[in-house]
Write a protein that holds these residues in place. Sequence first.
Motif, short mmCIF file in Angstrom:
data_model
loop_
_atom_site.label_atom_id
_atom_site.label_comp_id
_atom_site.label_asym_id
_atom_site.label_seq_id
_atom_site.Cartn_x
_atom_site.Cartn_y
_atom_site.Cartn_z
N SER A 15 4.41 14.37 -2.18
CA SER A 15 3.84 13.52 -3.40
C SER A 15 5.01 12.41 -3.39
CB SER A 15 4.46 14.57 -4.43
OG SER A 15 4.26 13.75 -5.67
N THR A 18 3.35 9.87 -0.91
CA THR A 18 2.12 9.18 -1.58
C THR A 18 2.42 8.12 -2.43
OG1 THR A 18 0.78 11.26 -1.37
CG2 THR A 18 -0.07 9.72 -2.70
N ALA A 19 3.38 8.39 -3.36
CA ALA A 19 3.75 7.32 -4.47
C ALA A 19 4.41 6.17 -3.72
CB ALA A 19 5.04 7.76 -5.15
N VAL A 21 3.68 5.18 -0.51
CA VAL A 21 2.53 4.59 0.14
C VAL A 21 1.65 3.57 -0.90
CG1 VAL A 21 0.25 4.89 1.17
CG2 VAL A 21 2.29 6.02 2.04
N TYR A 22 1.65 3.95 -2.11
CA TYR A 22 0.86 3.03 -3.13
C TYR A 22 1.65 2.12 -3.48
CZ TYR A 22 -1.59 2.27 -7.50
OH TYR A 22 -2.11 1.61 -8.37
N ARG A 23 2.88 2.33 -3.88
CA ARG A 23 3.73 1.22 -4.41
C ARG A 23 4.20 0.11 -3.43
NH1 ARG A 23 7.36 3.25 -9.11
NH2 ARG A 23 6.03 4.66 -10.22
N ARG A 26 1.79 -2.90 -3.20
CA ARG A 26 1.86 -3.67 -4.38
C ARG A 26 2.99 -4.23 -4.81
NH1 ARG A 26 -1.65 0.56 -3.64
NH2 ARG A 26 -3.44 0.33 -4.18
N SER A 35 5.72 6.22 -13.68
CA SER A 35 4.52 5.89 -12.98
C SER A 35 3.38 5.90 -14.08
CB SER A 35 4.10 7.50 -12.37
OG SER A 35 4.98 7.71 -11.36
N PRO A 38 -3.33 3.78 -12.76
CA PRO A 38 -3.78 2.47 -12.31
C PRO A 38 -4.71 1.91 -13.23
CG PRO A 38 -4.25 4.28 -10.60
CD PRO A 38 -3.57 4.94 -11.71
N ASN A 49 3.75 14.87 -12.69
CA ASN A 49 3.82 14.51 -11.25
C ASN A 49 4.00 15.67 -10.37
OD1 ASN A 49 3.27 11.73 -11.35
ND2 ASN A 49 5.33 11.49 -12.25
#
Length: 61
Positions: A15, A18-19, A21-23, A26, A35, A38, A49
């Motif tokens: 988890s 993943t956060a 990799v997303y943040r 960007r 969080s 989106p 979460n």
Amino acid sequence: MEIVVGVVLGMLGGSAATALVYRIPRDMPLVMDRSRCPSCGHLIRAYDNVPVFAYLWLRGQ
């Protein structure tokens, strides 16, 4: 017992990964920022979460 601890730590690590990799792409803050959804920007609660429990609590949504 060791398997249960391993599974829980694996889910938490996945988890968090993943956060990140997303943040990171960007340029979002990694720490000290809540969080958000989106699409609508709604704040995500802390208990949402927790990967498996949140999935079960939200009935797959």
